[in-house]
Write a protein that holds these residues in place. Structure first.
Motif, short mmCIF file in Angstrom:
data_model
loop_
_atom_site.label_atom_id
_atom_site.label_comp_id
_atom_site.label_asym_id
_atom_site.label_seq_id
_atom_site.Cartn_x
_atom_site.Cartn_y
_atom_site.Cartn_z
N TRP A 1 -0.19 21.43 13.81
CA TRP A 1 -0.89 21.15 12.58
C TRP A 1 -1.17 19.65 12.50
CZ3 TRP A 1 3.96 23.75 12.28
CH2 TRP A 1 3.85 25.14 12.17
N SER A 2 -2.33 19.30 12.02
CA SER A 2 -2.72 17.88 11.93
C SER A 2 -2.66 17.40 10.49
CB SER A 2 -4.13 17.66 12.49
OG SER A 2 -4.15 17.92 13.88
N ILE A 3 -2.10 16.21 10.31
CA ILE A 3 -2.02 15.56 9.01
C ILE A 3 -2.62 14.16 9.13
CG2 ILE A 3 -0.47 14.69 7.21
CD1 ILE A 3 1.55 16.77 8.05
N LEU A 4 -3.43 13.77 8.18
CA LEU A 4 -3.97 12.41 8.14
C LEU A 4 -3.18 11.61 7.09
CD1 LEU A 4 -7.84 12.97 8.35
CD2 LEU A 4 -6.25 12.36 10.19
N ILE A 5 -2.59 10.51 7.53
CA ILE A 5 -1.85 9.62 6.64
C ILE A 5 -2.71 8.38 6.41
CG2 ILE A 5 0.24 8.24 6.36
CD1 ILE A 5 1.69 10.21 8.17
N THR A 6 -3.10 8.18 5.16
CA THR A 6 -4.07 7.14 4.82
C THR A 6 -3.53 6.24 3.72
OG1 THR A 6 -5.83 8.74 5.29
CG2 THR A 6 -6.45 6.72 4.12
N PRO A 7 -3.52 4.92 3.90
CA PRO A 7 -3.16 4.02 2.81
C PRO A 7 -4.15 4.17 1.65
CG PRO A 7 -3.10 2.88 4.92
CD PRO A 7 -3.76 4.20 5.17
N ARG A 8 -3.63 4.27 0.45
CA ARG A 8 -4.48 4.50 -0.72
C ARG A 8 -5.53 3.39 -0.84
NH1 ARG A 8 -3.71 7.68 -5.09
NH2 ARG A 8 -1.52 8.03 -4.51
N GLY A 9 -6.79 3.83 -1.03
CA GLY A 9 -7.88 2.88 -1.21
C GLY A 9 -8.62 2.53 0.07
N PHE A 10 -8.20 3.10 1.20
CA PHE A 10 -8.84 2.79 2.48
C PHE A 10 -9.20 4.09 3.19
CE2 PHE A 10 -6.47 -0.97 1.43
CZ PHE A 10 -7.27 -2.02 1.88
N SER A 11 -10.05 3.97 4.18
CA SER A 11 -10.51 5.15 4.92
C SER A 11 -9.82 5.31 6.27
CB SER A 11 -12.03 5.08 5.14
OG SER A 11 -12.36 3.89 5.87
N VAL A 12 -9.21 4.25 6.81
CA VAL A 12 -8.56 4.33 8.10
C VAL A 12 -7.29 5.17 7.96
CG1 VAL A 12 -7.27 2.17 7.74
CG2 VAL A 12 -7.68 3.01 10.06
N SER A 13 -7.00 6.01 9.00
CA SER A 13 -5.89 6.95 8.89
C SER A 13 -5.09 7.02 10.19
CB SER A 13 -6.40 8.36 8.56
OG SER A 13 -7.10 8.39 7.34
N LEU A 14 -3.86 7.48 10.04
CA LEU A 14 -3.02 7.85 11.17
C LEU A 14 -3.08 9.37 11.31
CD1 LEU A 14 -0.62 7.73 13.26
CD2 LEU A 14 0.90 7.80 11.28
N LYS A 15 -3.37 9.87 12.49
CA LYS A 15 -3.37 11.31 12.74
C LYS A 15 -2.01 11.71 13.28
CE LYS A 15 -5.62 15.02 15.33
NZ LYS A 15 -6.63 15.37 16.36
N LEU A 16 -1.33 12.59 12.54
CA LEU A 16 -0.01 13.08 12.94
C LEU A 16 -0.12 14.57 13.27
CD1 LEU A 16 3.06 12.87 13.25
CD2 LEU A 16 3.27 13.21 10.77
N GLU A 17 0.20 14.93 14.50
CA GLU A 17 0.13 16.32 14.95
C GLU A 17 1.55 16.85 15.13
OE1 GLU A 17 -3.05 18.00 17.77
OE2 GLU A 17 -1.25 17.86 19.02
N LEU B 1 0.82 -1.22 0.00
CA LEU B 1 0.00 0.00 0.00
C LEU B 1 0.84 1.25 0.00
CD1 LEU B 1 -2.52 -1.28 2.67
CD2 LEU B 1 -2.85 -1.22 0.21
N GLU B 2 0.40 2.26 -0.75
CA GLU B 2 1.08 3.54 -0.80
C GLU B 2 0.34 4.52 0.09
OE1 GLU B 2 2.03 7.20 -3.92
OE2 GLU B 2 0.95 5.41 -4.58
N PRO B 3 1.02 5.11 1.12
CA PRO B 3 0.34 6.08 1.99
C PRO B 3 0.22 7.43 1.30
CG PRO B 3 2.59 5.72 2.74
CD PRO B 3 2.37 4.80 1.57
N ILE B 4 -0.92 8.09 1.46
CA ILE B 4 -1.14 9.42 0.93
C ILE B 4 -1.54 10.34 2.07
CG2 ILE B 4 -1.81 8.65 -1.38
CD1 ILE B 4 -4.71 8.93 -0.57
N MET B 5 -1.39 11.66 1.87
CA MET B 5 -1.70 12.61 2.93
C MET B 5 -1.97 13.98 2.33
SD MET B 5 2.15 12.99 4.44
CE MET B 5 3.53 13.22 3.32
#
Length: 444
Positions: free
Chosen positions: A175-191, A123-127
């Motif tokens: 600042w908050s960033i959501l890191i999400t694997p492409r094709g899925f809705s679950v995310s990592l929240k990075l502050e 999976l490729e993470p996007i943000m």
């Protein structure tokens, strides 16, 4: 050795450049820590150097409790455990939320584990980083592939955002960033929060005793009230008294500011010199150039000058850093320092008489032991010679090694003629005197 010296010189140059960059940004604590990742601030009201590397502040007398040198930190806010994906759509991330405090110029990293269905490709993470200031970069690198997949998330900021422009509303985050694997809705929240301001900036001590009661102490510096001036706000208006000069003398009869500066309201302001030379100290008594020289180089080129004393680089000692602790040049052929007949000092052998030479392996006055041991060497190696019938009795105690050719012999080389075939054979005597080696090959 040359490569090592070049490396040490480059480290010294980088350290010196960092110190200069810090010293040039000493007007406030915030400006200091933003000048570079190696810059620290001294909060002590008595400090004569405010902004420098931690080592420089220590050497100038600033105690550790007064040194502010922020470093980044990573805190995992949420990382709940869950079962492995049970179907094709399931996906789990560990952790789920991370808070990161980032010092510009220093990268911080943490691992991200992605557990997925086995038939999904890597999976490729996007943000979305649209709300993050320019210069803040988030990158990914793969540690392991497969299931689970392990990534390393690295975050780095080139510098603190400018105070001007729209970023002035929120210069340091979070600042908050959501890191999400492409094709899925679950995310990592990075502050992300940038460390661009000193924690002492918001703490003001009004009418501070360190400011003579006539100013506010902020990060160890006095902000004087109107009509007061001086490092500690001790002067009122244009009044100047000669008594203040006594505060600028190291001793009763010492020159004002050691003759190297000007006394301003009881404090020395040292004369400015051409970089990299400088005076420092409470009374301008220190310099970084009045140190011993060797080969026309300050501290031998192997250290730095601090307050008239050489601080040597590793592997160098002595007052002018001119004595090398390197011992390769003292190693004899038998792999003993100075052949066991001397002491290695500053990379050179100091031999015990009568031994001489670069590694104490020469001895013109020593008794020749070749003739004394020739018979034992011949009988031990070839079972011939005058002692061939009594070899076990007279020669068994000797430690003898048999080698193939004379080129393998080390130590004192002996060339002797045999009693039977009139050929020459070769053996060596090691400096310890109890070890011998004989070559099988003869010369006839």
């Amino acid at each position: 050795m040359a490569v090592k010296l070049l490396f040490l010189w480059l480290l010294f140059c980088l350290s010196w450049a960092q110190e200069q960059r810090c010293l040039q940004s000493a007007s406030s604590c915030d400006e200091c820590i933003q000048a570079g990742s190696g810059c620290a601030w001294c909060n002590s009201p008595q400090a004569h150097i405010r902004c420098a590397t931690t080592e420089k502040l220590w050497s100038s007398g600033c105690h550790g409790r007064h040194i502010y040198n922020p470093s980044g930190s990573i805190q995992v806010v949420k990382d709940y455990s869950g079962a492995d994906p049970a179907d094709d759509e399931a996906l789990l991330l560990h952790p789920q939320e991370v808070s990161l405090h980032l010092r510009p110029g220093v990268s911080e990293s943490f691992p991200l584990t992605i557990s997925k269905a086995t038939d999904h490709p890597t999976l490729e993470p996007i943000m979305d980083v649209s709300n993050v200031p320019a210069g803040v970069h988030v990158t990914f690198s793969s540690i392991t592939k497969g299931n689970p997949q392990l990534l390393q998330v690295s975050v780095e900021a080139a510098q603190c955002p400018s105070k001007s422009g729209t970023s002035n509303q929120n210069r340091t985050g979070p600042w908050s960033i959501l890191i999400t694997p492409r094709g899925f809705s679950v995310s990592l929240k990075l502050e992300i929060t940038l460390l661009c301001e000193c924690n002492c900036t918001g703490s003001h001590e009004e009418n501070s005793p360190d400011c003579s009661g006539h100013g506010t102490l902020v990060c160890g510096q006095c902000e004087c009230y109107v009509s007061y001036f001086g490092k500690r706000c001790q002067m009122n208006g244009d009044s100047v008294s000669p008594q203040y000069e006594d505060l600028c003398r190291k001793g009763p009869n010492a020159p004002v500011c050691s003759g190297r500066g000007t006394c301003v309201a009881g404090f020395c302001e040292c004369n400015r010199l051409e970089d990299p030379k400088e005076y420092s100290g409470r009374y301008c008594e220190c310099s970084n150039f009045d140190c011993p020289h060797h080969n026309n180089r300050l501290c031998g080129g192997n250290g730095r000058c601090e307050c008239g004393r050489c601080v040597c680089n590793s592997e160098w000692i002595d007052s002018a850093c001119n004595c090398s602790m390197e011992t390769t040049s003292c190693m004899a052929k038998n792999q003993m320092l100075c052949n066991g007949r001397g002491v290695c000092e500053c990379g050179k052998c100091d031999c015990i008489p009568p031994y001489v030479g670069a590694t104490c392996e020469e001895c013109s006055d020593c008794v020749d032991g070749c003739q004394d041991h020739a018979a034992c060497m011949e009988c031990r190696a070839f079972q011939t010679g005058a002692k061939k019938d009594t070899c076990d009795k007279w020669c068994a105690h000797l430690n003898v090694e048999i080698v193939e050719t004379k080129d393998e012999l080390q130590g004192k080389l002996c060339k002797m003629r045999t009693n039977e075939d009139l050929c020459y054979f070769f053996f060596s005597i090691l400096p310890s005197g109890g070890q011998f080696a004989v070559a099988r090959a003869k010369e006839c």
